[in-house]
Design a protein around this motif. Structure first.
Motif, PDB file in Angstrom:
ATOM      1  N   GLY A  43     -14.974  13.774 122.688  1.00  0.00           N
ATOM      2  CA  GLY A  43     -13.549  13.898 122.954  1.00  0.00           C
ATOM      3  C   GLY A  43     -12.747  13.543 121.723  1.00  0.00           C
ATOM      4  O   GLY A  43     -13.284  13.231 120.666  1.00  0.00           O
ATOM      5  N   ILE A  44     -11.443  13.597 121.920  1.00  0.00           N
ATOM      6  CA  ILE A  44     -10.528  13.269 120.834  1.00  0.00           C
ATOM      7  C   ILE A  44      -9.268  12.690 121.454  1.00  0.00           C
ATOM      8  O   ILE A  44      -8.825  13.136 122.508  1.00  0.00           O
ATOM      9  CB  ILE A  44     -10.229  14.521 119.981  1.00  0.00           C
ATOM     10  N   GLU A  45      -8.741  11.658 120.812  1.00  0.00           N
ATOM     11  CA  GLU A  45      -7.473  11.085 121.258  1.00  0.00           C
ATOM     12  C   GLU A  45      -6.377  11.620 120.341  1.00  0.00           C
ATOM     13  O   GLU A  45      -6.401  11.397 119.138  1.00  0.00           O
ATOM     14  CB  GLU A  45      -7.506   9.568 121.208  1.00  0.00           C
ATOM     15  N   ILE A  46      -5.427  12.336 120.931  1.00  0.00           N
ATOM     16  CA  ILE A  46      -4.365  13.003 120.190  1.00  0.00           C
ATOM     17  C   ILE A  46      -3.031  12.324 120.469  1.00  0.00           C
ATOM     18  O   ILE A  46      -2.708  12.032 121.616  1.00  0.00           O
ATOM     19  CB  ILE A  46      -4.237  14.481 120.626  1.00  0.00           C
ATOM     20  N   LYS A  47      -2.259  12.131 119.401  1.00  0.00           N
ATOM     21  CA  LYS A  47      -0.873  11.701 119.526  1.00  0.00           C
ATOM     22  C   LYS A  47      -0.023  12.719 118.774  1.00  0.00           C
ATOM     23  O   LYS A  47      -0.330  13.061 117.637  1.00  0.00           O
ATOM     24  CB  LYS A  47      -0.676  10.304 118.949  1.00  0.00           C
ATOM     25  N   ALA A  48       1.009  13.200 119.450  1.00  0.00           N
ATOM     26  CA  ALA A  48       1.897  14.202 118.843  1.00  0.00           C
ATOM     27  C   ALA A  48       3.308  13.642 118.755  1.00  0.00           C
ATOM     28  O   ALA A  48       3.795  13.030 119.697  1.00  0.00           O
ATOM     29  CB  ALA A  48       1.894  15.477 119.684  1.00  0.00           C
ATOM     30  N   ASP A  49       3.931  13.856 117.625  1.00  0.00           N
ATOM     31  CA  ASP A  49       5.324  13.479 117.425  1.00  0.00           C
ATOM     32  C   ASP A  49       6.171  14.698 117.803  1.00  0.00           C
ATOM     33  O   ASP A  49       6.407  15.588 116.982  1.00  0.00           O
ATOM     34  CB  ASP A  49       5.548  13.067 115.970  1.00  0.00           C
ATOM     35  N   HIS A  50       6.603  14.745 119.057  1.00  0.00           N
ATOM     36  CA  HIS A  50       7.309  15.918 119.573  1.00  0.00           C
ATOM     37  C   HIS A  50       8.643  16.163 118.879  1.00  0.00           C
ATOM     38  O   HIS A  50       9.042  17.320 118.700  1.00  0.00           O
ATOM     39  CB  HIS A  50       7.481  15.803 121.092  1.00  0.00           C
ATOM     40  N   ASP A  51       9.323  15.102 118.461  1.00  0.00           N
ATOM     41  CA  ASP A  51      10.581  15.273 117.729  1.00  0.00           C
ATOM     42  C   ASP A  51      10.333  15.939 116.377  1.00  0.00           C
ATOM     43  O   ASP A  51      11.097  16.811 115.952  1.00  0.00           O
ATOM     44  CB  ASP A  51      11.292  13.934 117.533  1.00  0.00           C
TER      45      ASP A  51
END
Length: 120
Positions: A43-51
């Motif tokens: 798996g992979i843990e993803i964090k996205a900066d939506h702004d």
């Protein structure tokens, strides 16, 4: 995101046909192996900066020949095969749309995503 549905929505815009000759799509998915080592990942843990993604989208939508851009980023712990990032670029001609998608993808991945691989 349902890509076909989203494209159908874009086509409902009365100005679509007058401005669009190409639609390109990026559908990034979680790989089952690490890019660097080719070790298996579960798996992979993803964090996205939506702004930041939205700011990059707006900037690219101002590029020559680009009519509309749609972005959608998933976050959290995802497994191989799961969708991570959708980019839809609609514009006038191939040269403009291809260049825009390439730049958009590179910028979003470099500036708005962080990831942590989970190994088997």
């Amino acid at each position: 995101m349902d890509i076909s549905k989203k494209i159908a929505e874009l086509k409902q815009d009365p100005e679509f046909a007058a401005n669009v000759g190409m639609v390109l799509i990026h559908n990034g998915v979680v790989r089952g192996w690490s890019r660097g080592t080719r070790d298996e990942v579960t798996g992979i843990e993803i964090k996205a900066d939506h702004d930041k993604i939205e700011a990059i989208r707006k900037e690219h939508e101002q590029m020559e020949g680009i009519y509309k851009i749609v972005t959608h980023a998933n976050e959290g712990v995802l497994k191989p095969g799961d969708d991570v990032l959708f980019l839809i670029v609609a514009g006038d001609i191939r040269e403009n749309v291809k260049a825009c998608l390439a730049s958009l993808l590179d910028r979003v991945k470099a500036e708005a995503f962080s990831k942590k691989e989970i190994f088997a």
